[in-house]
Write a protein that holds these residues in place. Structure first.
Motif, PDB file in Angstrom:
ATOM      1  N   SER A  16     -64.250 -94.883  43.650  1.00  0.00           N
ATOM      2  CA  SER A  16     -65.329 -94.985  44.282  1.00  0.00           C
ATOM      3  C   SER A  16     -65.718 -96.588  44.906  1.00  0.00           C
ATOM      4  N   ARG A  17     -65.830 -96.607  46.336  1.00  0.00           N
ATOM      5  CA  ARG A  17     -66.309 -97.779  46.790  1.00  0.00           C
ATOM      6  C   ARG A  17     -67.150 -98.426  46.067  1.00  0.00           C
ATOM      7  N   ARG A  18     -68.156 -98.068  45.357  1.00  0.00           N
ATOM      8  CA  ARG A  18     -69.401 -98.682  44.871  1.00  0.00           C
ATOM      9  C   ARG A  18     -69.353 -98.567  43.416  1.00  0.00           C
ATOM     10  N   LEU A  19     -68.636 -97.500  42.710  1.00  0.00           N
ATOM     11  CA  LEU A  19     -68.837 -97.399  41.331  1.00  0.00           C
ATOM     12  C   LEU A  19     -67.559 -97.709  40.436  1.00  0.00           C
ATOM     13  N   GLY A  20     -66.478 -98.004  41.111  1.00  0.00           N
ATOM     14  CA  GLY A  20     -64.921 -98.025  40.495  1.00  0.00           C
ATOM     15  C   GLY A  20     -64.726 -96.718  40.104  1.00  0.00           C
ATOM     16  N   THR A  21     -63.702 -96.464  38.991  1.00  0.00           N
ATOM     17  CA  THR A  21     -63.352 -95.185  38.420  1.00  0.00           C
ATOM     18  C   THR A  21     -64.420 -94.244  38.043  1.00  0.00           C
ATOM     19  N   SER A  22     -64.553 -93.200  38.823  1.00  0.00           N
ATOM     20  CA  SER A  22     -65.579 -92.353  38.618  1.00  0.00           C
ATOM     21  C   SER A  22     -65.438 -91.070  38.605  1.00  0.00           C
ATOM     22  N   LEU A  23     -65.879 -90.477  37.402  1.00  0.00           N
ATOM     23  CA  LEU A  23     -65.937 -89.010  37.399  1.00  0.00           C
ATOM     24  C   LEU A  23     -67.192 -88.277  37.701  1.00  0.00           C
ATOM     25  N   GLY A  24     -66.893 -87.558  38.735  1.00  0.00           N
ATOM     26  CA  GLY A  24     -67.982 -87.002  39.567  1.00  0.00           C
ATOM     27  C   GLY A  24     -68.423 -85.527  38.629  1.00  0.00           C
ATOM     28  N   ILE A  25     -69.767 -85.575  38.947  1.00  0.00           N
ATOM     29  CA  ILE A  25     -70.697 -84.607  38.346  1.00  0.00           C
ATOM     30  C   ILE A  25     -71.325 -83.613  39.565  1.00  0.00           C
ATOM     31  N   GLU A  78     -58.897 -94.713  32.181  1.00  0.00           N
ATOM     32  CA  GLU A  78     -60.058 -95.681  32.478  1.00  0.00           C
ATOM     33  C   GLU A  78     -61.203 -94.733  33.107  1.00  0.00           C
ATOM     34  N   LEU A  79     -62.375 -95.111  32.764  1.00  0.00           N
ATOM     35  CA  LEU A  79     -63.546 -94.476  33.250  1.00  0.00           C
ATOM     36  C   LEU A  79     -64.778 -95.905  33.327  1.00  0.00           C
ATOM     37  N   ASN A  80     -65.202 -95.781  34.725  1.00  0.00           N
ATOM     38  CA  ASN A  80     -66.462 -96.826  34.806  1.00  0.00           C
ATOM     39  C   ASN A  80     -67.525 -96.102  34.902  1.00  0.00           C
ATOM     40  N   SER A  81     -67.620 -94.888  35.405  1.00  0.00           N
ATOM     41  CA  SER A  81     -68.814 -94.287  35.896  1.00  0.00           C
ATOM     42  C   SER A  81     -68.857 -92.875  35.553  1.00  0.00           C
ATOM     43  N   ILE A  82     -69.610 -92.187  35.048  1.00  0.00           N
ATOM     44  CA  ILE A  82     -70.169 -90.795  35.287  1.00  0.00           C
ATOM     45  C   ILE A  82     -71.004 -90.592  36.402  1.00  0.00           C
ATOM     46  N   THR A  83     -70.752 -89.855  37.350  1.00  0.00           N
ATOM     47  CA  THR A  83     -71.731 -90.128  38.470  1.00  0.00           C
ATOM     48  C   THR A  83     -71.997 -88.590  39.061  1.00  0.00           C
ATOM     49  N   PHE A  84     -73.492 -88.593  39.071  1.00  0.00           N
ATOM     50  CA  PHE A  84     -73.916 -87.193  39.508  1.00  0.00           C
ATOM     51  C   PHE A  84     -74.313 -87.500  40.928  1.00  0.00           C
ATOM     52  N   ALA A  85     -73.531 -86.572  41.792  1.00  0.00           N
ATOM     53  CA  ALA A  85     -73.522 -86.602  43.266  1.00  0.00           C
ATOM     54  C   ALA A  85     -73.295 -85.102  43.624  1.00  0.00           C
TER      55      ALA A  85
END
Length: 257
Positions: A16-25, A78-85
């Motif tokens: 992600s441009r803003r959140l790093g390595t992001s797992l999307g929800i 690696e995981l920086n963020s679990i992201t709800f989008a």
């Protein structure tokens, strides 16, 4: 222009441009967008009001998240963020509060250093349970694309009534403990021109930023295909100019081009 939908509950991880390595929800349908905004720039395309809305159940979500986090942990990922989008507005889901609690618990079990992030258009923060849930996450990212109502109407195309004044008053509930996100662009849609980077626009928007004093402001522009074609992304110089104005207020800013 072509756009895309997320076809799973859990997707990625992605960079992600803003959140790093992001797992999307994605708490929304997998074959259509479901949102109370119909933004001209949305990478998921436009709302299509046909067919039955089917949202993933809490049990489907919880199983998918646990399985994915367990797999990533086993692989030393690696995981920086679990992201709800996902394919629309995540806070629409009727079990959103319960889902956030479960996500925080799972994050703590598998990736305690990862952040839980929510990208929201802020339309549901009139509901106390949504506000309480958003106060629990690490990155509560709330949208306001203009301080001028007719510009919001033209860019975000909200369904039903929308009031900038009301939204700003509701954002005050977070006492600055949130991230304000704004997309900057110019375009013409249905013969109506808009540009949220004019002096008038920026002056009004900066007054709201100064009033709310969020912990960070994220400014960004178009990076992917959009449902409307006559749109211009903000230039590097335009974003840098806005960044400087925010920094003069003593507020942290992140720029994504």
């Amino acid at each position: 222009m072509s756009t895309f939908l997320f076809n799973e509950i859990i997707f990625g991880p992605v960079k992600s441009r803003r959140l790093g390595t992001s797992l999307g929800i994605n708490l929304l349908p997998t074959k259509r967008k479901y949102c109370n905004f119909n933004c001209v720039y949305c990478e998921c395309g436009a709302n299509i009001n046909i067919g039955k809305i089917v949202l993933p159940s809490f049990s489907e979500f919880s199983m998918a998240l646990e399985n994915k986090l367990s797999e990533m942990k086993s692989n030393n990922s690696e995981l920086n963020s679990i992201t709800f989008a996902g394919n629309g507005e995540p806070t629409i889901h009727p079990d959103f509060s319960k889902i956030i609690d479960f996500t925080i618990q799972s994050r703590n079990n598998f990736f305690p250093n990862a952040k839980v992030s929510v990208l929201s258009n802020a339309t549901m923060i009139n509901k106390p349970e949504i506000v309480d849930a958003l106060k629990k996450v690490d990155m509560n990212i709330l949208k306001l694309d203009s301080a001028i109502e007719h510009t919001v109407i033209n860019i975000n195309r909200p369904f039903g009534q929308y009031s900038v004044e009301n939204t700003v008053n509701l954002l005050k509930q977070f006492s600055g403990d949130f991230i304000l996100q704004t997309m900057f662009l110019e375009g013409t849609v249905n013969k109506v021109h808009f540009n949220n980077m004019t002096d008038k626009e920026l002056s009004a928007w900066l007054k709201i930023v100064e009033t709310l004093r969020p912990k960070q402001v994220m400014i960004y522009t178009i990076a992917r295909d959009t449902p409307e074609k006559d749109l211009r992304k903000a230039s590097h110089d335009e974003l840098e100019n806005i960044k400087i104005k925010i920094e003069k207020l003593g507020i942290n800013v992140q720029v994504s081009e």
